[in-house]
Design a protein around this motif. Structure first.
Motif, PDB file in Angstrom:
ATOM      1  N   LEU A  30      -6.883   3.797  -6.860  1.00  0.00           N
ATOM      2  CA  LEU A  30      -6.617   3.689  -5.430  1.00  0.00           C
ATOM      3  C   LEU A  30      -6.916   2.285  -4.941  1.00  0.00           C
ATOM      4  O   LEU A  30      -7.733   1.560  -5.528  1.00  0.00           O
ATOM      5  CB  LEU A  30      -7.492   4.668  -4.638  1.00  0.00           C
ATOM      6  CG  LEU A  30      -7.207   6.156  -4.749  1.00  0.00           C
ATOM      7  CD1 LEU A  30      -8.146   6.921  -3.816  1.00  0.00           C
ATOM      8  CD2 LEU A  30      -5.756   6.486  -4.442  1.00  0.00           C
ATOM      9  N   HIS A  69      -7.638   0.029  -1.128  1.00  0.00           N
ATOM     10  CA  HIS A  69      -8.001   0.157   0.295  1.00  0.00           C
ATOM     11  C   HIS A  69      -7.334  -0.952   1.089  1.00  0.00           C
ATOM     12  O   HIS A  69      -7.446  -2.134   0.747  1.00  0.00           O
ATOM     13  CB  HIS A  69      -9.516   0.084   0.483  1.00  0.00           C
ATOM     14  CG  HIS A  69      -9.947   0.302   1.891  1.00  0.00           C
ATOM     15  ND1 HIS A  69     -10.205  -0.736   2.769  1.00  0.00           N
ATOM     16  CD2 HIS A  69     -10.138   1.451   2.589  1.00  0.00           C
ATOM     17  CE1 HIS A  69     -10.560  -0.243   3.938  1.00  0.00           C
ATOM     18  NE2 HIS A  69     -10.531   1.080   3.857  1.00  0.00           N
ATOM     19  N   ALA A 109      -7.493   2.498   5.357  1.00  0.00           N
ATOM     20  CA  ALA A 109      -7.140   3.709   4.611  1.00  0.00           C
ATOM     21  C   ALA A 109      -7.004   3.400   3.130  1.00  0.00           C
ATOM     22  O   ALA A 109      -6.680   2.282   2.727  1.00  0.00           O
ATOM     23  CB  ALA A 109      -5.832   4.291   5.143  1.00  0.00           C
ATOM     24  N   TRP A 110      -7.241   4.438   2.319  1.00  0.00           N
ATOM     25  CA  TRP A 110      -7.037   4.375   0.877  1.00  0.00           C
ATOM     26  C   TRP A 110      -5.665   4.937   0.539  1.00  0.00           C
ATOM     27  O   TRP A 110      -5.159   5.839   1.216  1.00  0.00           O
ATOM     28  CB  TRP A 110      -8.109   5.181   0.148  1.00  0.00           C
ATOM     29  CG  TRP A 110      -9.459   4.561   0.176  1.00  0.00           C
ATOM     30  CD1 TRP A 110     -10.438   4.761   1.107  1.00  0.00           C
ATOM     31  CD2 TRP A 110      -9.988   3.618  -0.761  1.00  0.00           C
ATOM     32  NE1 TRP A 110     -11.541   3.999   0.808  1.00  0.00           N
ATOM     33  CE2 TRP A 110     -11.296   3.299  -0.332  1.00  0.00           C
ATOM     34  CE3 TRP A 110      -9.482   3.027  -1.916  1.00  0.00           C
ATOM     35  CZ2 TRP A 110     -12.103   2.403  -1.028  1.00  0.00           C
ATOM     36  CZ3 TRP A 110     -10.284   2.138  -2.617  1.00  0.00           C
ATOM     37  CH2 TRP A 110     -11.580   1.835  -2.173  1.00  0.00           C
ATOM     38  N   GLY A 111      -5.068   4.407  -0.531  1.00  0.00           N
ATOM     39  CA  GLY A 111      -3.778   4.918  -0.961  1.00  0.00           C
ATOM     40  C   GLY A 111      -3.438   4.439  -2.350  1.00  0.00           C
ATOM     41  O   GLY A 111      -4.211   3.716  -3.000  1.00  0.00           O
ATOM     42  N   LEU A 117     -10.465  11.696  -4.987  1.00  0.00           N
ATOM     43  CA  LEU A 117      -9.126  11.418  -4.466  1.00  0.00           C
ATOM     44  C   LEU A 117      -8.867  12.251  -3.215  1.00  0.00           C
ATOM     45  O   LEU A 117      -8.365  11.751  -2.202  1.00  0.00           O
ATOM     46  CB  LEU A 117      -8.095  11.739  -5.551  1.00  0.00           C
ATOM     47  CG  LEU A 117      -6.620  11.523  -5.226  1.00  0.00           C
ATOM     48  CD1 LEU A 117      -6.336  10.053  -4.945  1.00  0.00           C
ATOM     49  CD2 LEU A 117      -5.759  12.022  -6.383  1.00  0.00           C
ATOM     50  N   LEU A 139     -10.879  10.991  -0.156  1.00  0.00           N
ATOM     51  CA  LEU A 139     -10.420   9.730   0.421  1.00  0.00           C
ATOM     52  C   LEU A 139      -9.021   9.821   1.031  1.00  0.00           C
ATOM     53  O   LEU A 139      -8.717   9.091   1.984  1.00  0.00           O
ATOM     54  CB  LEU A 139     -10.442   8.630  -0.643  1.00  0.00           C
ATOM     55  CG  LEU A 139     -11.823   8.217  -1.155  1.00  0.00           C
ATOM     56  CD1 LEU A 139     -11.691   7.277  -2.342  1.00  0.00           C
ATOM     57  CD2 LEU A 139     -12.632   7.556  -0.047  1.00  0.00           C
ATOM     58  N   CYS A 140      -8.178  10.691   0.496  1.00  0.00           N
ATOM     59  CA  CYS A 140      -6.758  10.679   0.892  1.00  0.00           C
ATOM     60  C   CYS A 140      -6.236  12.015   1.403  1.00  0.00           C
ATOM     61  O   CYS A 140      -5.047  12.118   1.732  1.00  0.00           O
ATOM     62  CB  CYS A 140      -5.894  10.243  -0.292  1.00  0.00           C
ATOM     63  SG  CYS A 140      -6.299   8.613  -0.954  1.00  0.00           S
ATOM     64  N   GLU A 200      -3.910  12.127   4.515  1.00  0.00           N
ATOM     65  CA  GLU A 200      -2.709  11.297   4.608  1.00  0.00           C
ATOM     66  C   GLU A 200      -1.444  12.165   4.545  1.00  0.00           C
ATOM     67  O   GLU A 200      -1.426  13.214   3.897  1.00  0.00           O
ATOM     68  CB  GLU A 200      -2.683  10.278   3.470  1.00  0.00           C
ATOM     69  CG  GLU A 200      -3.861   9.314   3.461  1.00  0.00           C
ATOM     70  CD  GLU A 200      -3.866   8.380   4.665  1.00  0.00           C
ATOM     71  OE1 GLU A 200      -2.776   8.106   5.207  1.00  0.00           O
ATOM     72  OE2 GLU A 200      -4.959   7.934   5.057  1.00  0.00           O
ATOM     73  N   TRP A 233       1.238  11.828   2.947  1.00  0.00           N
ATOM     74  CA  TRP A 233       1.835  11.950   1.618  1.00  0.00           C
ATOM     75  C   TRP A 233       0.973  12.749   0.654  1.00  0.00           C
ATOM     76  O   TRP A 233       1.346  12.956  -0.509  1.00  0.00           O
ATOM     77  CB  TRP A 233       2.085  10.560   1.021  1.00  0.00           C
ATOM     78  CG  TRP A 233       0.972   9.575   1.254  1.00  0.00           C
ATOM     79  CD1 TRP A 233       0.900   8.637   2.238  1.00  0.00           C
ATOM     80  CD2 TRP A 233      -0.250   9.451   0.499  1.00  0.00           C
ATOM     81  NE1 TRP A 233      -0.280   7.922   2.145  1.00  0.00           N
ATOM     82  CE2 TRP A 233      -1.001   8.401   1.089  1.00  0.00           C
ATOM     83  CE3 TRP A 233      -0.772  10.107  -0.609  1.00  0.00           C
ATOM     84  CZ2 TRP A 233      -2.252   8.001   0.609  1.00  0.00           C
ATOM     85  CZ3 TRP A 233      -2.025   9.725  -1.099  1.00  0.00           C
ATOM     86  CH2 TRP A 233      -2.749   8.683  -0.484  1.00  0.00           C
ATOM     87  N   TRP A 234      -0.167  13.239   1.113  1.00  0.00           N
ATOM     88  CA  TRP A 234      -1.117  13.916   0.239  1.00  0.00           C
ATOM     89  C   TRP A 234      -0.517  15.106  -0.520  1.00  0.00           C
ATOM     90  O   TRP A 234      -0.788  15.277  -1.719  1.00  0.00           O
ATOM     91  CB  TRP A 234      -2.338  14.351   1.049  1.00  0.00           C
ATOM     92  CG  TRP A 234      -3.333  15.163   0.271  1.00  0.00           C
ATOM     93  CD1 TRP A 234      -3.707  16.454   0.506  1.00  0.00           C
ATOM     94  CD2 TRP A 234      -4.089  14.750  -0.878  1.00  0.00           C
ATOM     95  NE1 TRP A 234      -4.632  16.874  -0.418  1.00  0.00           N
ATOM     96  CE2 TRP A 234      -4.886  15.837  -1.273  1.00  0.00           C
ATOM     97  CE3 TRP A 234      -4.156  13.567  -1.607  1.00  0.00           C
ATOM     98  CZ2 TRP A 234      -5.741  15.776  -2.364  1.00  0.00           C
ATOM     99  CZ3 TRP A 234      -5.010  13.504  -2.699  1.00  0.00           C
ATOM    100  CH2 TRP A 234      -5.798  14.609  -3.060  1.00  0.00           C
TER     101      TRP A 234
END
Length: 257
Positions: free
Chosen positions: A137, A139, A145-147, A238, A241-242, A245, A247-248
């Motif tokens: 990931l 940041h 945000a994390w991605g 994961l 953190l995400c 979002e 797209w999760w």
């Protein structure tokens, strides 16, 4: 009627399936599926697959029997139909996502091993795992945000080349473009926001290609100014953190695959 189901005629996994849909909203569809006891993984973007053994449960939950052709007409008229190619598996549709630069987007998330036509691809993301199953990931301080590593494609760049470049810039790690495989994509359909603003991608639909690859090991170190940290995370980390979002759901489907 908000819920409809066609006849169980579609063979798969040793049985036949019907399609449960709503002509009102996905919220109505999810509520009906829960009443029928359907597993969340049977949701495919605009419908639930219903094995013939669960058909009566869906009818008892409020679904009206109809034909397959009528189901397609209902989805199309309601705006809920999710377009896909052969080999695509819809995961989710997410509405009213803030678009880069302003405006809003409706986002379709799809699994697919079929590469996209480069002409409509504007960006790429890459799911990188190591030998221990951890995911890489990055940041982004601008969004806090994390991605997944990734970003917009440059002129003449293929999605694989763009993924390798973005990965190198954002993490300092390298991958062979030939080792990357198409695993899914996002269809981003832009529209004006309440203030009339339109985002960077304009109106209409553009695509983000999601690729996957692996590396044996490596300590990530961001090389680009728009990323301030990169790290390997476990599947549990994961989600922490995400998980919020848009797209999760696509990443969940990819990690569970």
């Amino acid at each position: 009627m908000p819920l409809w189901i066609d006849a169980p005629l579609w063979p798969r996994h040793g049985t036949v399936f019907a399609h449960l849909v709503s002509d009102v909203s996905l919220e109505e569809l999810h509520a009906g599926a829960e009443r029928a006891g359907l597993h969340p993984r049977s949701f495919h973007g605009d419908h639930y697959d219903v094995a013939q053994e669960r058909y009566d449960d869906a009818v008892r939950a409020g679904a009206t029997p109809t034909t397959g052709a009528h189901v397609v007409r209902l989805l199309t008229a309601s705006g809920l139909r999710l377009r896909k190619r052969r080999g695509d598996r819809p995961v989710a549709r997410v509405r009213d996502v803030a678009a880069p630069g302003g405006g809003l987007m409706d986002v379709d998330l799809l699994l697919s091993p079929v590469p996209l036509d480069r002409g409509r691809v504007v960006a790429v993301a890459v799911l990188v795992r190591d030998d221990d199953g951890r995911v890489l990931l990055v940041h982004t301080p601008g969004r806090s945000a994390w991605g997944l590593p990734g970003g917009g494609l440059e002129d003449g760049e293929t999605p694989a080349d763009g993924a390798v470049r973005e990965l190198r810039e954002e993490t300092g790690l390298s991958l062979d473009p030939a080792s990357l495989a198409a695993v899914g994509y996002e269809r981003l359909t832009g529209r004006p926001g309440p203030d009339g603003a339109v985002g960077r991608f304009g109106t209409g639909a553009v695509l983000l290609q999601v690729l996957a690859g692996s590396v044996a090991a490596g300590d990530p170190a961001p090389q680009a100014g728009d990323v301030d940290e990169a790290r390997w995370v476990t599947p549990a980390e994961l989600g922490d953190l995400c998980g919020g979002e848009f797209w999760w759901p696509l990443v969940v489907a990819l990690v569970d695959a």
